[in-house]
Design a protein around this motif. Structure first.
Motif, mmCIF file in Angstrom:
data_model
loop_
_atom_site.group_PDB
_atom_site.id
_atom_site.type_symbol
_atom_site.label_atom_id
_atom_site.label_comp_id
_atom_site.label_asym_id
_atom_site.label_seq_id
_atom_site.Cartn_x
_atom_site.Cartn_y
_atom_site.Cartn_z
ATOM 1 N N GLU A 1 0.829 -1.209 0.000
ATOM 2 C CA GLU A 1 0.000 0.000 0.000
ATOM 3 C C GLU A 1 0.864 1.259 0.000
ATOM 4 O O GLU A 1 0.542 2.231 -0.687
ATOM 5 N N GLU A 2 1.937 1.233 0.782
ATOM 6 C CA GLU A 2 2.845 2.394 0.814
ATOM 7 C C GLU A 2 3.470 2.629 -0.558
ATOM 8 O O GLU A 2 3.576 3.773 -1.014
ATOM 9 N N LEU A 3 3.871 1.549 -1.220
ATOM 10 C CA LEU A 3 4.480 1.668 -2.542
ATOM 11 C C LEU A 3 3.454 2.134 -3.575
ATOM 12 O O LEU A 3 3.749 2.983 -4.416
ATOM 13 N N LYS A 4 2.237 1.604 -3.487
ATOM 14 C CA LYS A 4 1.172 2.038 -4.402
ATOM 15 C C LYS A 4 0.858 3.518 -4.193
ATOM 16 O O LYS A 4 0.659 4.265 -5.152
ATOM 17 N N THR A 5 0.807 3.941 -2.935
ATOM 18 C CA THR A 5 0.554 5.346 -2.622
ATOM 19 C C THR A 5 1.691 6.219 -3.156
ATOM 20 O O THR A 5 1.447 7.293 -3.724
ATOM 21 N N ALA A 6 2.921 5.750 -2.991
ATOM 22 C CA ALA A 6 4.070 6.499 -3.503
ATOM 23 C C ALA A 6 3.997 6.639 -5.021
ATOM 24 O O ALA A 6 4.243 7.721 -5.570
ATOM 25 N N VAL A 7 3.622 5.569 -5.710
ATOM 26 C CA VAL A 7 3.496 5.613 -7.174
ATOM 27 C C VAL A 7 2.393 6.592 -7.578
ATOM 28 O O VAL A 7 2.563 7.394 -8.505
ATOM 29 N N THR A 8 1.276 6.529 -6.885
ATOM 30 C CA THR A 8 0.154 7.437 -7.186
ATOM 31 C C THR A 8 0.577 8.893 -6.991
ATOM 32 O O THR A 8 0.294 9.752 -7.828
ATOM 33 N N ASN A 9 1.272 9.168 -5.893
ATOM 34 C CA ASN A 9 1.756 10.537 -5.628
ATOM 35 C C ASN A 9 2.763 10.980 -6.691
ATOM 36 O O ASN A 9 2.738 12.126 -7.141
ATOM 37 N N GLN A 10 3.641 10.066 -7.068
ATOM 38 C CA GLN A 10 4.635 10.393 -8.091
ATOM 39 C C GLN A 10 3.961 10.673 -9.440
ATOM 40 O O GLN A 10 4.373 11.584 -10.163
ATOM 41 N N ARG A 11 2.934 9.908 -9.761
ATOM 42 C CA ARG A 11 2.208 10.134 -11.025
ATOM 43 C C ARG A 11 1.522 11.498 -11.015
ATOM 44 O O ARG A 11 1.526 12.206 -12.021
ATOM 45 N N GLN A 12 0.917 11.845 -9.886
ATOM 46 C CA GLN A 12 0.271 13.156 -9.783
ATOM 47 C C GLN A 12 1.299 14.280 -9.918
ATOM 48 O O GLN A 12 1.074 15.265 -10.612
ATOM 49 N N GLN A 13 2.421 14.101 -9.246
ATOM 50 C CA GLN A 13 3.496 15.090 -9.327
ATOM 51 C C GLN A 13 4.017 15.197 -10.765
ATOM 52 O O GLN A 13 4.258 16.283 -11.269
ATOM 53 N N TYR A 14 4.134 14.049 -11.425
ATOM 54 C CA TYR A 14 4.587 14.016 -12.815
ATOM 55 C C TYR A 14 3.622 14.804 -13.708
ATOM 56 O O TYR A 14 4.037 15.609 -14.533
ATOM 57 N N GLU A 15 2.329 14.571 -13.528
ATOM 58 C CA GLU A 15 1.320 15.286 -14.316
ATOM 59 C C GLU A 15 1.397 16.788 -14.067
ATOM 60 O O GLU A 15 1.257 17.580 -14.990
ATOM 61 N N GLN A 16 1.611 17.174 -12.816
ATOM 62 C CA GLN A 16 1.690 18.593 -12.471
ATOM 63 C C GLN A 16 2.933 19.250 -13.057
ATOM 64 O O GLN A 16 2.919 20.449 -13.341
ATOM 65 N N LEU A 17 3.989 18.499 -13.230
ATOM 66 C CA LEU A 17 5.228 19.057 -13.774
ATOM 67 C C LEU A 17 5.325 18.925 -15.296
ATOM 68 O O LEU A 17 5.724 19.862 -15.971
ATOM 69 N N ALA A 18 4.976 17.769 -15.816
ATOM 70 C CA ALA A 18 5.221 17.463 -17.227
ATOM 71 C C ALA A 18 4.333 18.262 -18.170
ATOM 72 O O ALA A 18 4.817 18.798 -19.175
ATOM 73 N N ARG A 19 3.062 18.342 -17.889
ATOM 74 C CA ARG A 19 2.138 19.027 -18.803
ATOM 75 C C ARG A 19 2.479 20.505 -18.972
ATOM 76 O O ARG A 19 2.611 20.987 -20.096
#
Length: 172
Positions: free
Chosen positions: A90-108
């Motif tokens: 769950e911690e790893l899944k949460t970390a991946v989800t947070n990283q994806r959100q951060q990626y979307e906020q930065l990349a776009r």
């Protein structure tokens, strides 16, 4: 009355034909330019790409690192998930989800900024090319210069792309 109309029509037709004959008698000198090829050749285009690359290098690197981290964590979850506790998963899944959100906020926004800057710089280069076309056309006494894409057929001797590239190279 009918004869007057016929005579007037004939005179108008004759005058039109005479005007058309004098206009057709003037020979036009038409050239063409491959603007994309000129833009690819000139040093200003390479300098523009380098400027943009340097301007956004740190942010591109940060997004790339985040992308690698996401890929690593997804692979780790897939590979080691069965041996991990549920809490770790769950911690790893949460970390991946947070990283994806951060990626979307930065990349776009970064992608949009890069495209906007490229458009600005491309417009500057195209303005240089347009100025060079004007100079070459004036110097070589062209009546009209077309973009190579607009010409269905043109003899190579009417291609002024090299002269335009040389003229742009002299500028700035």
């Amino acid at each position: 009355m009918l004869n007057t109309r016929v005579v007037k029509s004939a005179l108008v037709l004759l005058a039109g034909m005479m005007l058309a004959g004098t206009v057709a008698a003037k020979e036009m000198k038409i050239g063409f330019v491959d603007v994309q090829a000129v833009a690819a050749k000139i040093p200003q285009s390479a300098a523009m790409q380098e400027t943009i690359k340097n301007e956004f290098a740190q942010r591109i690197e940060a997004v790339g690192k985040l992308e690698k981290d996401i890929t690593f964590n997804i692979e780790k979850l897939r590979r080691d998930g069965p041996t991990m506790s549920e809490k770790q998963q769950e911690e790893l899944k949460t970390a991946v989800t947070n990283q994806r959100q951060q990626y979307e906020q930065l990349a776009r926004p970064l992608d949009e900024e890069i495209r906007n800057r490229q458009a600005e710089e491309r417009n500057k280069v195209l303005a240089l090319i347009k100025t060079a076309i004007d100079v070459v056309a004036e110097r070589e006494k062209f009546d009209m210069v077309l973009n190579s894409g607009a010409a269905v057929f043109a003899k190579p001797e009417y291609d002024i792309s090299e002269a335009v590239a040389a003229q742009v190279g002299k500028a700035k």
